[in-house]
Scaffold this active site. Structure first.
Site, PDB file in Angstrom:
ATOM      1  N   SER B 318       0.836  -1.202   0.000  1.00 13.82           N
ATOM      2  CA  SER B 318       0.000   0.000   0.000  1.00 13.82           C
ATOM      3  C   SER B 318       0.876   1.260   0.000  1.00 13.82           C
ATOM      4  O   SER B 318       0.601   2.228  -0.711  1.00 13.82           O
ATOM      5  CB  SER B 318      -0.923  -0.008   1.219  1.00 13.82           C
ATOM      6  OG  SER B 318      -1.458   1.254   1.429  1.00 13.82           O
ATOM      7  N   TRP B 321       2.330   1.638  -3.346  1.00 13.43           N
ATOM      8  CA  TRP B 321       1.293   2.093  -4.284  1.00 13.43           C
ATOM      9  C   TRP B 321       1.219   3.617  -4.284  1.00 13.43           C
ATOM     10  O   TRP B 321       1.028   4.258  -5.320  1.00 13.43           O
ATOM     11  CB  TRP B 321      -0.063   1.504  -3.870  1.00 13.43           C
ATOM     12  CG  TRP B 321      -1.224   1.999  -4.696  1.00 13.43           C
ATOM     13  CD1 TRP B 321      -1.697   1.456  -5.847  1.00 13.43           C
ATOM     14  CD2 TRP B 321      -2.061   3.135  -4.435  1.00 13.43           C
ATOM     15  NE1 TRP B 321      -2.765   2.167  -6.317  1.00 13.43           N
ATOM     16  CE2 TRP B 321      -3.011   3.217  -5.467  1.00 13.43           C
ATOM     17  CE3 TRP B 321      -2.098   4.097  -3.421  1.00 13.43           C
ATOM     18  CZ2 TRP B 321      -3.984   4.201  -5.519  1.00 13.43           C
ATOM     19  CZ3 TRP B 321      -3.067   5.091  -3.483  1.00 13.43           C
ATOM     20  CH2 TRP B 321      -3.995   5.127  -4.521  1.00 13.43           C
ATOM     21  N   HIS B 322       1.390   4.201  -3.081  1.00 12.34           N
ATOM     22  CA  HIS B 322       1.259   5.652  -2.974  1.00 12.34           C
ATOM     23  C   HIS B 322       2.351   6.392  -3.736  1.00 12.34           C
ATOM     24  O   HIS B 322       2.091   7.421  -4.355  1.00 12.34           O
ATOM     25  CB  HIS B 322       1.270   6.087  -1.511  1.00 12.34           C
ATOM     26  CG  HIS B 322      -0.052   5.926  -0.856  1.00 12.34           C
ATOM     27  ND1 HIS B 322      -0.465   4.737  -0.311  1.00 12.34           N
ATOM     28  CD2 HIS B 322      -1.081   6.788  -0.681  1.00 12.34           C
ATOM     29  CE1 HIS B 322      -1.687   4.882   0.177  1.00 12.34           C
ATOM     30  NE2 HIS B 322      -2.090   6.116  -0.035  1.00 12.34           N
ATOM     31  N   GLY B 323       3.563   5.892  -3.665  1.00 14.32           N
ATOM     32  CA  GLY B 323       4.610   6.628  -4.366  1.00 14.32           C
ATOM     33  C   GLY B 323       5.865   5.816  -4.528  1.00 14.32           C
ATOM     34  O   GLY B 323       6.153   4.926  -3.718  1.00 14.32           O
ATOM     35  N   PHE B 468      -0.605  10.337  -7.254  1.00 16.46           N
ATOM     36  CA  PHE B 468      -0.549   8.872  -7.178  1.00 16.46           C
ATOM     37  C   PHE B 468      -1.318   8.258  -8.336  1.00 16.46           C
ATOM     38  O   PHE B 468      -1.587   7.130  -8.407  1.00 16.46           O
ATOM     39  CB  PHE B 468      -1.095   8.383  -5.841  1.00 16.46           C
ATOM     40  CG  PHE B 468      -0.446   9.084  -4.664  1.00 16.46           C
ATOM     41  CD1 PHE B 468       0.932   9.238  -4.630  1.00 16.46           C
ATOM     42  CD2 PHE B 468      -1.202   9.594  -3.633  1.00 16.46           C
ATOM     43  CE1 PHE B 468       1.538   9.901  -3.573  1.00 16.46           C
ATOM     44  CE2 PHE B 468      -0.600  10.254  -2.566  1.00 16.46           C
ATOM     45  CZ  PHE B 468       0.765  10.404  -2.540  1.00 16.46           C
TER      46      PHE B 468
END
Lengths: 347, 468
Positions: B318, B321-323, B468
């Site tokens: 997770s 996924w954000h950056g 994102f």
């Protein structure tokens, strides 16, 4: 449903009118002062002003070692001690911003007798038109657009003004330099600013930083980029000044276009007669276009010699005191026709 | 197109007006063009990436449905690989390049990265995840493959939620998009309420906090501990207001078209634990990870060590996924660790609290807020050096002189958003407001309108989650 929606819209309009009233009473002046103190100054000083003097940094900059530190507007004022000349100045300002300042003058109150608008030749060039400072300048005048003030404030939050990014502006500038054709009445091998610039720049790019030869080449390129253009009615600054002239004419206020001096000497020695030709041609265009109705063009273009420019390694219109005195006096002489009774020889 | 732009405020009424004027069978075309236009205002050419994702998943789903046996799995894997490859290329290519340089240098070797100067298409992580959920559901047999390419395209492109979610499932949004919606007064009323509130939360709250936070994060060591600590707490509210505001406007815009999309936030800072926080924060992403990663890994029906690993995997992914930055990975991992610690020690604190707002519960809420705020440092800091500077400043800068900073509006609106959270606890703005009488509702609108129109931030801040 339609009836219900119409009623709600009407209520909303009433609410917004009320909120606009409250905003004007409480915050508007504060917001305006934060973003455009020049307009607040105009409104506050209008009553006691005979002549407004609008200027960019030429009226704010003096040389450290100058014995006389007065600005151009103050020097002009020496010739008219009985007149109140109020200077409103901000760096990098141009006709597009002066136009907005001008329109904030309430002509129903004590109307100024004259307005002096200071312009330098470079403010018509692509680098200035697409300057990265433009976003900030445009933001400063959002609050005085001809809409309800609360709506203007909301537009400011929505960034609903010409707020292109620095990259976008730079690209537009490069495009102009690359695509806009230079017109000469004689044969000249460079057809665009880019070609002309590259012809000099290519001999300096590889030289080490600080090399005097490189510095000279860079300065030469600045002159080309700053002054190589043909003024015509499509130039956005010409359109802006047209509006200024029209507004002054409609409101019967005399307008003085104070065209600042440029370093013609250096332009000639660094680049050559072709660039000087363009500078003078553009000056002639301004003189011809605006010397009518109640507008006077005060031509200072080649009045100041090269060493009187404060910045010797850059193109600016910042003058040592001799330069400021020449321009101030020239301006004062031009005002003489309108204010002959108030004129007093100062030096 | 940004929600907080004049462009959008003109675009939306036009889209809604024509949408209801058109017969149902043509509406999908209108929504399709409107959504494409909405996206193309950012970087026009990137719409091609979206079209590619749409085509891949549309045809994959059809193939999955028709296939039998292992072929089904093959098509699914092919589709997921294509989606993840696109995401990896645009989002993680530079990251991997930079890391390869570091790894090679560890072994004394030189690695010359390939410079592609890739710009991440806005919202790519959102629409790939949304599209992937569809093919997975088709593979699981819970969702029929959509035959109409236009409807499927609108599911991926639907403008209110295409660039920053909520990440919708086809089962809900797909069906909503197909349904014929009549112009209902209640939908208009609720839609406008949500948009007004969303704009207020984004422009008055988040955008007034942003300048203060940005200033401190730029050079934390210059400021006093208290000011840095305050910026840490304020960033918690900034990111909340920014993303919650966006999601609320998305909800309102969809509502005006008669379409319901899911709530993405439920007053997360009133959570009493980190696990509760994740059931209230960015709900559509949490449920996505739950359904498509956590449960397939075994969920909680495994031994404790394996379960702990599952939790960590989910939160690390997770974070990633954000950056494309290790700081996001640490941010995710810390959340995972906190959640594990809470679970391990939960038996120590087994006591029954009857009153929702008892003193103890308030302490638990504060504890959760402080933990999440400190973990946000890794989310906000652009690198570990900056995060370290933040911690250094918090713990060592007590003697640094207080610098005068403009913080009045930031504090005022932070106070307001806290009050709103209590007001909206476990409910939504439109439904909560509908329980009040007209004069109260209008008083509310007037206050929100005034704050929005006259006190909103005036600097340009795009939505944080757009990156994102």
């Amino acid at each position: 449903m339609t009836k219900k929606i119409i009623i709600k819209i009407l209520i909303l309009v009433i609410v917004l009118t009320g909120l606009n009233f409250i905003y004007n009473l409480t915050q508007y002046k504060h917001d305006l002062k934060d973003r455009c103190k020049e307009i607040v100054d105009i409104k506050e000083k209008q009553d006691s002003t005979d002549i407004f003097y609008f200027a960019e940094s030429s009226n704010l900059t003096v040389r450290d070692e100058d014995s006389i530190k007065n600005s151009i507007s103050e020097i002009t004022g020496f010739f008219y001690p009985s007149l109140k000349i109020t200077s409103i100045d901000k760096p990098a300002t141009h006709a597009g911003i002066y136009k907005v300042w001008l329109k904030s003058i309430n002509v129903n109150l004590n109307k100024p007798k004259a307005i002096i608008v200071t312009l330098n030749m470079r403010s018509f060039d692509a680098a200035w038109i697409h300057s990265k400072l433009e976003t900030q300048l445009q933001e400063s005048v959002v609050l005085v657009q001809p809409y309800p003030n609360i709506f203007n404030r909301f537009l400011l939050s929505l960034q609903a003004f010409d707020n292109k990014t620095e990259e976008q502006r730079e690209q537009e500038m490069l495009d102009d330099w690359k695509n806009v054709q230079l017109v000469f009445p004689f044969d000249f091998k460079y057809k665009t600013v880019r070609d002309w610039d590259v012809s000099y720049g290519q001999y300096g790019w590889d030289l080490p930083e600080g090399d005097p030869k490189k510095n000279k080449i860079l300065l030469t390129c600045h002159y080309i980029k700053g002054y190589a253009f043909n003024l015509n009615e499509n130039n956005p600054r010409i359109k802006d000044f047209d509006e200024i002239a029209k507004w002054c004419h409609q409101n019967k206020i005399n307008l003085y276009l104070n065209l600042l001096a440029e370093n013609i000497e250096y332009a000639d020695s660094l680049v050559g007669k072709e660039l000087v030709f363009l500078m003078k041609q553009n000056r002639d265009y301004l003189v011809k276009r605006y010397s009518k109705n109640n507008c006077v063009v005060v031509d200072n273009l080649d009045n100041v010699n090269g060493l009187e420019f404060i910045d010797q390694t850059w193109t600016t219109e910042h003058y040592g005191y001799r330069g400021r005195m020449i321009i101030g006096r020239n301006l004062a002489d031009s005002l003489k026709k309108q204010f002959s009774k108030q004129y007093k020889k100062a030096y | 197109m940004l929600f907080n732009s004049l462009h959008f405020l003109i675009f939306l009424p036009i889209v809604i007006g024509l949408y209801y004027l058109l017969p149902q069978k043509f509406r999908w075309i209108w929504i399709f063009f409107a959504s494409c236009y909405f996206y193309m205002v950012f970087v026009p050419k990137y719409i091609l990436i979206l079209f590619l994702i749409i085509l891949i998943d549309y045809f994959s789903a059809l193939a999955i449905e028709r296939a039998i046996g292992r072929l089904k799995l093959f098509y699914l894997v092919a589709s997921l690989t294509a989606n993840i490859s696109l995401l990896a290329f645009f989002k993680y290519f530079n990251f991997f390049n930079e890391n390869l340089v570091s790894v090679f240098s560890l072994f004394g070797k030189e690695f010359h990265p390939i410079n592609l100067s890739i710009i991440l298409p806005i919202g790519l992580s959102f629409h790939t995840f949304q599209s992937m959920s569809y093919t997975i559901e088709v593979y699981r047999g819970k969702q029929k493959a959509e035959r109409h390419l236009g409807y499927f395209a609108n599911y991926v492109l639907f403008f209110p939620q295409m660039v920053a979610g909520p990440i919708e499932r086809y089962e809900t949004l797909g069906n909503e998009l197909k349904t014929s919606h009549k112009p209902l007064y209640q939908n208009f009323s609720d839609g406008f309420k949500l948009i007004l509130f969303g704009l207020f939360v984004k422009m008055a709250v988040a955008d007034n906090i942003a300048p203060y936070v940005n200033q401190i994060y730029a050079e934390p060591l210059k400021y006093n501990s208290l000011q840095v600590l305050l910026s840490v707490f304020l960033f918690s509210f900034q990111i909340y207001a920014d993303f919650f505001g966006y999601s609320t406007i998305a909800l309102g815009s969809a509502k005006l078209l008669g379409i319901n999309i899911m709530d993405n936030f439920k007053t997360p800072y009133l959570s009493k634990s980190v696990s509760e926080f994740w059931s209230r924060w960015h709900i559509s992403l949490s449920t996505w990870f739950r359904d498509y990663l956590y449960i397939p890994l075994g969920g909680n029906r495994v031994a404790i060590p394996r379960w702990s690993l599952n939790i960590l995997i989910v939160f690390i992914v997770s974070g990633f996924w954000h950056g494309a930055n290790w700081t996001f990975v640490v941010w995710g991992a810390l959340h995972g660790l906190m959640l594990l610690l809470e679970r391990y020690f939960s038996s120590w604190f087994k006591f029954e609290i009857k009153n929702e707002w008892s003193f103890l519960n308030i302490l638990l809420v504060l504890k959760t807020f402080i933990i999440t705020s400190f973990i946000w440092i890794f989310f906000r800091a652009e690198n570990f050096q900056k995060a370290k500077e933040m911690f250094n400043a918090i713990f060592n800068n007590q003697s640094v002189e207080l610098v005068s900073l403009d913080i009045l509006y930031a504090l005022l609106f932070t106070g307001l958003i806290i009050l709103f959270d209590f007001f909206l606890y476990n409910t939504r703005f439109d439904s909560k407001l509908n329980t009040f009488k007209t004069p109260f509702r209008w008083a509310f609108y007037i206050v929100l309108l005034f704050c929005l129109m006259t006190m909103s931030g005036t600097q340009k801040f795009t939505f944080i989650y757009f990156q994102f």
